[in-house]
Design an enzyme around this catalytic site. Sequence first.
Site, PDB file in Angstrom:
ATOM      1  N   HIS A 145      40.161  36.963 -26.749  1.00 24.02           N
ATOM      2  CA  HIS A 145      40.085  37.828 -27.923  1.00 24.02           C
ATOM      3  C   HIS A 145      40.393  39.285 -27.601  1.00 24.02           C
ATOM      4  CE1 HIS A 145      38.058  34.160 -29.012  1.00 24.02           C
ATOM      5  NE2 HIS A 145      37.071  34.417 -28.156  1.00 24.02           N
ATOM      6  N   HIS A 186      39.626  25.769 -25.717  1.00 22.89           N
ATOM      7  CA  HIS A 186      38.281  26.303 -25.935  1.00 22.89           C
ATOM      8  C   HIS A 186      37.332  25.142 -26.173  1.00 22.89           C
ATOM      9  CE1 HIS A 186      39.797  30.324 -26.134  1.00 22.89           C
ATOM     10  NE2 HIS A 186      40.760  29.876 -26.912  1.00 22.89           N
ATOM     11  N   LEU A 187      36.197  25.208 -25.544  1.00 20.30           N
ATOM     12  CA  LEU A 187      35.188  24.169 -25.724  1.00 20.30           C
ATOM     13  C   LEU A 187      34.655  24.180 -27.150  1.00 20.30           C
ATOM     14  CD1 LEU A 187      33.550  25.103 -22.385  1.00 20.30           C
ATOM     15  CD2 LEU A 187      34.394  22.798 -22.836  1.00 20.30           C
ATOM     16  N   SER A 188      34.362  25.366 -27.620  1.00 16.97           N
ATOM     17  CA  SER A 188      33.829  25.497 -28.979  1.00 16.97           C
ATOM     18  C   SER A 188      34.975  25.734 -29.954  1.00 16.97           C
ATOM     19  CB  SER A 188      32.847  26.677 -29.033  1.00 16.97           C
ATOM     20  OG  SER A 188      33.531  27.889 -28.731  1.00 16.97           O
ATOM     21  N   PRO A 194      36.078  34.090 -17.667  1.00 12.49           N
ATOM     22  CA  PRO A 194      34.735  34.558 -17.322  1.00 12.49           C
ATOM     23  C   PRO A 194      33.608  33.760 -17.998  1.00 12.49           C
ATOM     24  CG  PRO A 194      35.820  36.074 -18.833  1.00 12.49           C
ATOM     25  CD  PRO A 194      36.860  35.098 -18.394  1.00 12.49           C
ATOM     26  N   ASN A 195      32.563  33.625 -17.238  1.00 11.92           N
ATOM     27  CA  ASN A 195      31.313  32.976 -17.694  1.00 11.92           C
ATOM     28  C   ASN A 195      31.383  31.454 -17.782  1.00 11.92           C
ATOM     29  OD1 ASN A 195      29.771  35.400 -18.082  1.00 11.92           O
ATOM     30  ND2 ASN A 195      31.035  35.792 -19.879  1.00 11.92           N
ATOM     31  N   GLU A 205      46.215  26.411 -24.414  1.00 12.51           N
ATOM     32  CA  GLU A 205      44.969  27.185 -24.492  1.00 12.51           C
ATOM     33  C   GLU A 205      43.842  26.241 -24.906  1.00 12.51           C
ATOM     34  OE1 GLU A 205      45.343  30.222 -27.475  1.00 12.51           O
ATOM     35  OE2 GLU A 205      43.202  30.702 -27.439  1.00 12.51           O
ATOM     36  N   ARG A 264      24.673  27.559 -19.694  1.00 11.39           N
ATOM     37  CA  ARG A 264      24.970  28.634 -20.640  1.00 11.39           C
ATOM     38  C   ARG A 264      24.991  28.105 -22.089  1.00 11.39           C
ATOM     39  NH1 ARG A 264      31.104  30.838 -21.568  1.00 11.39           N
ATOM     40  NH2 ARG A 264      30.544  32.500 -23.004  1.00 11.39           N
ATOM     41  N   ARG A 318      33.339  30.265 -35.511  1.00  7.57           N
ATOM     42  CA  ARG A 318      32.297  31.127 -34.943  1.00  7.57           C
ATOM     43  C   ARG A 318      32.415  32.555 -35.493  1.00  7.57           C
ATOM     44  NH1 ARG A 318      31.876  30.285 -28.694  1.00  7.57           N
ATOM     45  NH2 ARG A 318      29.936  31.404 -29.092  1.00  7.57           N
ATOM     46  N   ASP A 363      50.541  38.957 -21.962  1.00  8.23           N
ATOM     47  CA  ASP A 363      51.814  39.457 -21.418  1.00  8.23           C
ATOM     48  C   ASP A 363      52.197  38.700 -20.147  1.00  8.23           C
ATOM     49  OD1 ASP A 363      52.099  41.259 -23.447  1.00  8.23           O
ATOM     50  OD2 ASP A 363      51.610  43.040 -22.256  1.00  8.23           O
ATOM     51  N   ASN A 386      41.571  28.396 -20.248  1.00  7.88           N
ATOM     52  CA  ASN A 386      40.531  28.811 -21.170  1.00  7.88           C
ATOM     53  C   ASN A 386      40.214  30.252 -20.786  1.00  7.88           C
ATOM     54  OD1 ASN A 386      38.280  29.423 -22.627  1.00  7.88           O
ATOM     55  ND2 ASN A 386      37.213  27.482 -22.218  1.00  7.88           N
ATOM     56  N   ALA A 421      36.248  34.864 -23.067  1.00 10.22           N
ATOM     57  CA  ALA A 421      36.202  36.061 -23.912  1.00 10.22           C
ATOM     58  C   ALA A 421      37.513  36.847 -23.887  1.00 10.22           C
ATOM     59  CB  ALA A 421      35.046  36.944 -23.473  1.00 10.22           C
ATOM     60  N   TYR A 439      28.063  25.177 -25.894  1.00  9.46           N
ATOM     61  CA  TYR A 439      29.026  24.721 -24.881  1.00  9.46           C
ATOM     62  C   TYR A 439      28.667  23.376 -24.243  1.00  9.46           C
ATOM     63  CZ  TYR A 439      30.642  29.515 -25.387  1.00  9.46           C
ATOM     64  OH  TYR A 439      31.119  30.687 -25.908  1.00  9.46           O
ATOM     65  N   ARG A 481      35.841  36.155 -32.772  1.00  7.59           N
ATOM     66  CA  ARG A 481      36.418  35.082 -31.940  1.00  7.59           C
ATOM     67  C   ARG A 481      37.579  34.382 -32.642  1.00  7.59           C
ATOM     68  NH1 ARG A 481      32.528  34.347 -27.767  1.00  7.59           N
ATOM     69  NH2 ARG A 481      30.465  34.840 -28.536  1.00  7.59           N
TER      70      ARG A 481
HETATM   71  C1  DQA Z   1      35.254  29.941 -25.215  1.00  9.69           C
HETATM   72  C2  DQA Z   1      35.117  30.677 -26.551  1.00  9.69           C
HETATM   73  C3  DQA Z   1      35.104  32.164 -26.333  1.00  9.69           C
HETATM   74  O1  DQA Z   1      34.978  32.841 -27.573  1.00  9.69           O
HETATM   75  C4  DQA Z   1      33.955  32.563 -25.462  1.00  9.69           C
HETATM   76  O2  DQA Z   1      34.010  33.943 -25.191  1.00  9.69           O
HETATM   77  C5  DQA Z   1      33.863  31.779 -24.199  1.00  9.69           C
HETATM   78  C6  DQA Z   1      34.183  30.359 -24.236  1.00  9.69           C
HETATM   79  C7  DQA Z   1      35.127  28.408 -25.395  1.00  9.69           C
HETATM   80  O3  DQA Z   1      35.515  27.704 -24.467  1.00  9.69           O
HETATM   81  O4  DQA Z   1      34.647  27.947 -26.419  1.00  9.69           O
HETATM   82  O5  DQA Z   1      33.421  32.271 -23.182  1.00  9.69           O
HETATM   83  O6  DQA Z   1      36.531  30.200 -24.690  1.00  9.69           O
END
Ligand code: DQA
Length: 175
Positions: free
Chosen positions: A91, A111-113, A10-11, A109, A18, A118, A98, A85, A88, A23, A122
């Site tokens: 977490h 993650h950009l950040s 999501p997002n 897995e 964003r 953080r 599962d 990725n 959110a 990011y 997270r």
């Molecule tokens: C994220 C890190 C997550 O904590 C956050 O909720 C995201 C992006 C990242 O790619 O850094 O939406 O997965």
Amino acid sequence: MRRILVLHGPNLNLLGTREQSVYGNQSLDSIDSALIKLAQDLGVEVDVRQSNRGVEVDVRQSNSEGELVNWIQESGTGYQGIIINPAAYTHTSIAIRDALAAVGLPTVEVHLSNIHQREPFRHHSHVAGVALGQISGLGPTGYLLALRGLHDHLSAQKKFKKSSPGSRRQKSASR
Ligand code: DQA
């Protein structure tokens, strides 16, 4: 042809606009294009599916965990690995963890950040425990490294299966 499923949580459809300080300014489309290009170079087929692309971000958000779970379940046939990725859901989602465990495909897995630098909420990933590895904090490059890593892993696995005497024994024992 090796097929890798790439899932964005999501997002991430909002990338580029964003929280740019966190990011960056690269859009998801451009991240996907770079991944597809690398996949072509490696001779891998990448199926990029994305939840929430388009306008109905909020409406689909509540469904996207289930959608991600469905996609993960479906990947059991026809795919050899997953790059995810979970955003959110990393977490919060035991359901995604599962599903990944049930399917058992090697999963990277991304993650950009750097989630470990953080907010404390997270720092924990439900997915990490069932993943082959986690790449966090390298921005869009993380997806490309994930693809390379997964590709190498699958190639090594294939070689090992071919050359392992155990696998030959197992085959003859099951005859
Ligand atoms: C994220 C890190 C997550 O904590 C956050 O909720 C995201 C992006 C990242 O790619 O850094 O939406 O997965």
